[in-house]
Write a protein that holds these residues in place. Structure first.
Motif, mmCIF file in Angstrom:
data_model
loop_
_atom_site.group_PDB
_atom_site.id
_atom_site.type_symbol
_atom_site.label_atom_id
_atom_site.label_comp_id
_atom_site.label_asym_id
_atom_site.label_seq_id
_atom_site.Cartn_x
_atom_site.Cartn_y
_atom_site.Cartn_z
ATOM 1 N N ASP A 182 25.360 13.211 72.397
ATOM 2 C CA ASP A 182 25.155 14.567 71.871
ATOM 3 C C ASP A 182 23.791 14.697 71.192
ATOM 4 N N ALA A 183 23.443 13.659 70.400
ATOM 5 C CA ALA A 183 22.155 13.708 69.688
ATOM 6 C C ALA A 183 20.997 13.656 70.672
ATOM 7 N N THR A 184 21.156 12.870 71.726
ATOM 8 C CA THR A 184 20.094 12.764 72.731
ATOM 9 C C THR A 184 19.882 14.093 73.438
ATOM 10 N N ARG A 185 20.984 14.751 73.819
ATOM 11 C CA ARG A 185 20.867 16.067 74.479
ATOM 12 C C ARG A 185 20.209 17.090 73.550
ATOM 13 N N SER A 186 20.616 17.057 72.293
ATOM 14 C CA SER A 186 20.035 18.017 71.346
ATOM 15 C C SER A 186 18.547 17.767 71.149
ATOM 16 N N LEU A 187 18.148 16.490 71.077
ATOM 17 C CA LEU A 187 16.733 16.175 70.850
ATOM 18 C C LEU A 187 15.889 16.586 72.041
ATOM 19 N N ARG A 188 16.431 16.542 73.263
ATOM 20 C CA ARG A 188 15.661 16.934 74.447
ATOM 21 C C ARG A 188 15.332 18.428 74.450
ATOM 22 N N ARG A 189 16.141 19.182 73.720
ATOM 23 C CA ARG A 189 15.866 20.635 73.677
ATOM 24 C C ARG A 189 14.708 20.985 72.721
ATOM 25 N N VAL A 190 14.338 19.968 71.947
ATOM 26 C CA VAL A 190 13.200 20.208 71.038
ATOM 27 C C VAL A 190 11.926 19.866 71.786
ATOM 28 N N THR A 191 11.132 20.871 72.062
ATOM 29 C CA THR A 191 9.928 20.673 72.878
ATOM 30 C C THR A 191 8.698 20.319 72.045
ATOM 31 N N LYS A 192 8.688 20.733 70.842
ATOM 32 C CA LYS A 192 7.518 20.519 70.001
ATOM 33 C C LYS A 192 7.589 19.147 69.325
ATOM 34 N N GLU A 193 6.503 18.413 69.461
ATOM 35 C CA GLU A 193 6.432 17.106 68.837
ATOM 36 C C GLU A 193 6.196 17.226 67.345
ATOM 37 N N SER A 194 6.835 16.353 66.602
ATOM 38 C CA SER A 194 6.651 16.336 65.154
ATOM 39 C C SER A 194 7.084 14.962 64.631
ATOM 40 N N PRO A 195 6.638 14.618 63.429
ATOM 41 C CA PRO A 195 7.072 13.330 62.853
ATOM 42 C C PRO A 195 8.601 13.229 62.756
ATOM 43 N N ARG A 196 9.196 14.356 62.465
ATOM 44 C CA ARG A 196 10.660 14.329 62.343
ATOM 45 C C ARG A 196 11.329 14.008 63.680
ATOM 46 N N LYS A 197 10.808 14.609 64.778
ATOM 47 C CA LYS A 197 11.381 14.377 66.093
ATOM 48 C C LYS A 197 11.204 12.904 66.489
ATOM 49 N N ARG A 198 9.995 12.388 66.179
ATOM 50 C CA ARG A 198 9.744 10.985 66.520
ATOM 51 C C ARG A 198 10.671 10.042 65.740
ATOM 52 N N ALA A 199 10.961 10.355 64.480
ATOM 53 C CA ALA A 199 11.849 9.521 63.664
ATOM 54 C C ALA A 199 13.276 9.534 64.208
ATOM 55 N N VAL A 200 13.686 10.789 64.658
ATOM 56 C CA VAL A 200 15.038 10.880 65.227
ATOM 57 C C VAL A 200 15.110 10.116 66.540
ATOM 58 N N GLY A 201 14.067 10.204 67.365
ATOM 59 C CA GLY A 201 14.048 9.486 68.634
ATOM 60 C C GLY A 201 14.099 7.981 68.439
ATOM 61 N N LYS A 202 13.348 7.501 67.445
ATOM 62 C CA LYS A 202 13.351 6.068 67.163
ATOM 63 C C LYS A 202 14.741 5.600 66.709
ATOM 64 N N ALA A 203 15.342 6.393 65.842
ATOM 65 C CA ALA A 203 16.676 6.039 65.346
ATOM 66 C C ALA A 203 17.699 6.051 66.470
ATOM 67 N N LEU A 204 17.543 7.012 67.444
ATOM 68 C CA LEU A 204 18.458 7.059 68.590
ATOM 69 C C LEU A 204 18.317 5.797 69.450
ATOM 70 N N GLY A 205 17.090 5.305 69.599
ATOM 71 C CA GLY A 205 16.881 4.077 70.360
ATOM 72 C C GLY A 205 17.565 2.882 69.694
ATOM 73 N N GLU A 206 17.439 2.818 68.395
ATOM 74 C CA GLU A 206 18.077 1.725 67.661
ATOM 75 C C GLU A 206 19.601 1.829 67.752
ATOM 76 N N LEU A 207 20.119 3.077 67.678
ATOM 77 C CA LEU A 207 21.561 3.279 67.782
ATOM 78 C C LEU A 207 22.066 2.882 69.167
ATOM 79 N N ARG A 208 21.276 3.225 70.194
ATOM 80 C CA ARG A 208 21.679 2.873 71.559
ATOM 81 C C ARG A 208 21.775 1.357 71.719
ATOM 82 N N ALA A 209 20.779 0.632 71.194
ATOM 83 C CA ALA A 209 20.800 -0.839 71.279
ATOM 84 C C ALA A 209 22.003 -1.405 70.530
ATOM 85 N N GLN A 210 22.316 -0.807 69.390
ATOM 86 C CA GLN A 210 23.462 -1.273 68.601
ATOM 87 C C GLN A 210 24.777 -1.050 69.360
ATOM 88 N N ILE A 211 24.889 0.143 70.000
ATOM 89 C CA ILE A 211 26.106 0.461 70.751
ATOM 90 C C ILE A 211 26.256 -0.454 71.965
#
Length: 219
Positions: A182-211
């Motif tokens: 769900d978080a991945t789908r929601s993040l893809r809808r955000v088109t504008k790059e920002s530090p916040r988006k990059r932080a969420v993307g990084k955290a999603l990668g870490e969560l995926r590895a953990q899962i």
């Protein structure tokens, strides 16, 4: 009635050791032995040519007690019919005593062998007991470690929401994966790059590895 056996002859063996010893003493003192074929084992007498001789009946079973054997020994030692010049130990008597001593020695040697075998068995049993104690001690250490791990697990579960702790771990991991999707789908809808988006993307990668690590684990 059987046949008289002299002190130089071989006498039958009695099943009772105390009577065997008494017979050996009578034989060594020059007494004679008469075989019986009935319940009685036989008859010993100091002389075969006297009517008032000393004689003693010996039974195979029942009355063949140790007291009776001692009575025979006393009778042999107190016998009044032995000639003064007669020696209680002649060549034949010595041979008879040698045979009796040989039998006693053989019995003792056999007993010694049994004792040695018993000692070996006892030593082996002690070794097995020591090995068993080591196994028990090792098992006790494992048990203590298991209890410690169980306590640690209980402490860890206290840090988790009680509702989640009550669920199967597989279901919890699947829930985490669903939220990740769900978080991945929601993040893809955000088109504008920002530090916040990059932080969420990084955290999603870490969560995926953990899962993925959890899914590979033996749940």
């Amino acid at each position: 009635m059987g046949t008289w056996r002299g002190p130089a002859d071989r006498w039958p063996e009695h099943s009772k050791q105390w009577f065997q010893d008494a017979l050996a003493e009578a034989r060594s003192a020059g007494w004679h032995f008469l075989d019986f074929s009935s319940h009685s084992f036989g008859l010993v007498a100091c002389r075969v040519d006297l009517e008032d001789r000393c004689e003693f009946p010996i039974f195979s079973t029942g009355r063949a007690g140790e007291d009776a054997a001692q009575t025979l020994q006393k009778m042999v030692r107190r016998c009044p019919h032995r000639a003064p010049e007669a020696k209680p130990f002649g060549a034949a008597a010595h041979l008879g005593r040698a045979e009796d001593s040989l039998k006693k020695g053989q019995r003792l040697a056999s007993a010694a062998e049994v004792c040695l075998a018993a000692q070996d068995a006892s030593n082996h049993a002690q070794e097995l007991l020591e090995q068993a104690m080591e196994v028990v001690e090792h098992a006790q250490r494992n048990f203590d470690e298991a209890l410690e791990e169980e306590r640690a697990a209980s402490e860890l579960l206290k840090t988790v929401d009680p509702d989640l702790a009550a669920m199967p771990t597989v279901a919890v991991v699947e829930g985490a994966a669903e939220h990740h999707r769900d978080a991945t789908r929601s993040l893809r809808r955000v088109t504008k790059e920002s530090p916040r988006k990059r932080a969420v993307g990084k955290a999603l990668g870490e969560l995926r590895a953990q899962i993925e690590a959890l899914q590979r684990a033996d749940l």
